[in-house]
Design an enzyme around this catalytic site. Structure first.
Site, PDB file in Angstrom:
ATOM      1  N   ILE A 172     -22.122  -4.896  -8.369  1.00 16.54           N
ATOM      2  CA  ILE A 172     -23.113  -3.831  -8.250  1.00 16.54           C
ATOM      3  C   ILE A 172     -22.526  -2.852  -7.252  1.00 16.54           C
ATOM      4  CG2 ILE A 172     -25.463  -3.251  -7.553  1.00 16.54           C
ATOM      5  CD1 ILE A 172     -26.344  -5.942  -8.679  1.00 16.54           C
TER       6      ILE A 172
ATOM      7  N   TYR B 277     -35.943  -6.416   9.291  1.00 22.01           N
ATOM      8  CA  TYR B 277     -36.686  -6.148  10.528  1.00 22.01           C
ATOM      9  C   TYR B 277     -37.589  -7.321  10.903  1.00 22.01           C
ATOM     10  CZ  TYR B 277     -39.040  -3.922  14.384  1.00 22.01           C
ATOM     11  OH  TYR B 277     -39.514  -3.660  15.629  1.00 22.01           O
TER      12      TYR B 277
ATOM     13  N   THR C 197     -30.384   0.471  -2.462  1.00 21.60           N
ATOM     14  CA  THR C 197     -30.072   1.061  -1.160  1.00 21.60           C
ATOM     15  C   THR C 197     -29.380   2.413  -1.287  1.00 21.60           C
ATOM     16  OG1 THR C 197     -29.831  -1.147  -0.219  1.00 21.60           O
ATOM     17  CG2 THR C 197     -28.886   0.673   1.021  1.00 21.60           C
ATOM     18  N   THR C 198     -28.439   2.523  -2.217  1.00 23.60           N
ATOM     19  CA  THR C 198     -27.677   3.758  -2.387  1.00 23.60           C
ATOM     20  C   THR C 198     -28.567   4.902  -2.856  1.00 23.60           C
ATOM     21  OG1 THR C 198     -25.745   2.402  -2.893  1.00 23.60           O
ATOM     22  CG2 THR C 198     -25.600   4.713  -3.478  1.00 23.60           C
TER      23      THR C 198
ATOM     24  N   LYS D 198     -26.632 -10.533  -5.741  1.00 24.21           N
ATOM     25  CA  LYS D 198     -25.696  -9.512  -5.278  1.00 24.21           C
ATOM     26  C   LYS D 198     -25.294  -9.913  -3.874  1.00 24.21           C
ATOM     27  CE  LYS D 198     -25.150  -4.642  -4.059  1.00 24.21           C
ATOM     28  NZ  LYS D 198     -25.790  -3.314  -3.896  1.00 24.21           N
TER      29      LYS D 198
ATOM     30  N   ARG E 190     -27.087  -5.090   6.878  1.00 23.40           N
ATOM     31  CA  ARG E 190     -28.191  -4.133   6.904  1.00 23.40           C
ATOM     32  C   ARG E 190     -29.517  -4.789   7.299  1.00 23.40           C
ATOM     33  NH1 ARG E 190     -28.201   1.082   4.628  1.00 23.40           N
ATOM     34  NH2 ARG E 190     -26.240   1.702   3.678  1.00 23.40           N
TER      35      ARG E 190
ATOM     36  N   TYR F 196     -30.572  -9.735  -3.434  1.00 26.54           N
ATOM     37  CA  TYR F 196     -29.556  -8.928  -2.757  1.00 26.54           C
ATOM     38  C   TYR F 196     -29.421  -9.426  -1.324  1.00 26.54           C
ATOM     39  CZ  TYR F 196     -27.243  -4.619  -1.034  1.00 26.54           C
ATOM     40  OH  TYR F 196     -26.380  -3.721  -0.466  1.00 26.54           O
TER      41      TYR F 196
END
Length: 294
Positions: free
Chosen positions: A204, A108, A45-46, A162, A139, A134
């Site tokens: 992480i 989504y 994501t980062t 994670k 999010r 994850y």
């Protein structure tokens, strides 16, 4: 099938106006290895993968694997909300030589808990390298429950989680149900020590982009029995972590890397530059931490 113990950095992807800035990416990789980071996560994501083309992601993963050259594990972020595309990307990352995959829960369109089991099982059956799930409901709008993780913990190459729900009670239940079949990594930089206390293997991390050594040391001190030393590093890092999440990640951390002199470039829309007030807050926290800013 543990992938790593310690601090894995969720690496920022540096961009130019034309694409990925591989010169800066190499500098960032070397900075991380010099700072004792234990694993490199690319296109998580980062790293803004949702705004990268398939070729950019392929090239970034390939470049990172080649430059790291087996010094630490390289984990490729290949998650998405289309199982077939995730499988395709995961196979590609495995063929490039990735040591493991980080795969976020679908967003989504989301799914049910049954759908999560089938989604991850299908991906796991398509590859041979370890998978770290994850879970970041803030999010994705979807939370993986402990009982679902327990089911997945019996899949041969699902190796880790994670966990970024922020729910310590949930983490404790995951650890209780899964035992040593699943390695748990904190997905929140301000909750590393609490998750280590429940048997976690590390973090992480976003803050490791700019403070790799302290993030690594926080984990290793705890695991070596220096609980107080680890706790003091958590306390030291938390004000910096707060500043790195004053706006949506990775806006502040990419800004911070630019302030440190890395040419990380701009954010891609829909992400935008920081507001003046939040930028001032970030600069102040970085100065207080001891950074010399450009």
């Amino acid at each position: 099938m543990s992938v790593f113990t310690g601090s894995g950095v969720a690496l920022v992807t540096p961009f130019t106006k034309d694409g990925v800035n591989f010169d800066t990416l190499e500098q960032m990789i070397e900075f991380q290895i010099a700072g004792a980071t234990d694993a490199l996560i690319v296109c998580g994501t980062t790293g803004e993968p949702s705004t990268m083309t398939a070729k950019e992601k392929h090239d970034t993963i390939k470049f990172s694997i080649e430059r790291v050259n087996h010094r630490i594990p390289v984990i490729a972020g290949t998650g998405g909300n289309n199982t077939a595309e995730v499988i395709e990307a995961s196979i590609d990352a495995q063929q490039l030589g990735a040591d493991a995959l980080l795969i976020v829960t679908p967003y989504y369109n989301k799914t049910t808990q049954k759908g999560l089991v089938e989604h991850y099982t299908a991906i796991a059956n398509a590859v041979d390298i370890p998978i770290i799930i994850y879970n970041v409901p803030g999010r994705t709008g979807l939370n993986m429950t402990p009982s679902t993780l327990e089911k997945l913990s019996h899949v041969r190459n699902i190796a880790g989680m994670k966990e970024a729900s922020g729910n310590i009670v949930q983490v404790a239940e995951m650890a209780r149900l899964c035992g040593d079949r699943i390695d748990i990594y904190s997905g929140n930089d301000d909750q590393v020590v609490p998750i280590l206390s429940l048997g976690g293997k590390g973090v992480i991390s976003v803050v490791a982009n700019i403070a790799p050594k302290d993030t690594h040391d926080m984990v290793i001190k705890f695991l070596n029995g220096d609980i107080e030393g680890s706790r003091q590093l958590q306390f030291k890092l938390n004000p910096l972590v707060e500043a790195l999440f004053v706006e949506v990640n990775p806006i502040p951390v990419k800004t911070a890397l630019n302030l440190m002199g890395f040419n990380a470039g701009n954010l891609r829309l829909p992400l935008t530059e920081m507001s003046e007030s939040n930028l001032a807050f970030l600069r102040q926290r970085m100065i207080e931490y001891g950074f010399e800013l450009k």
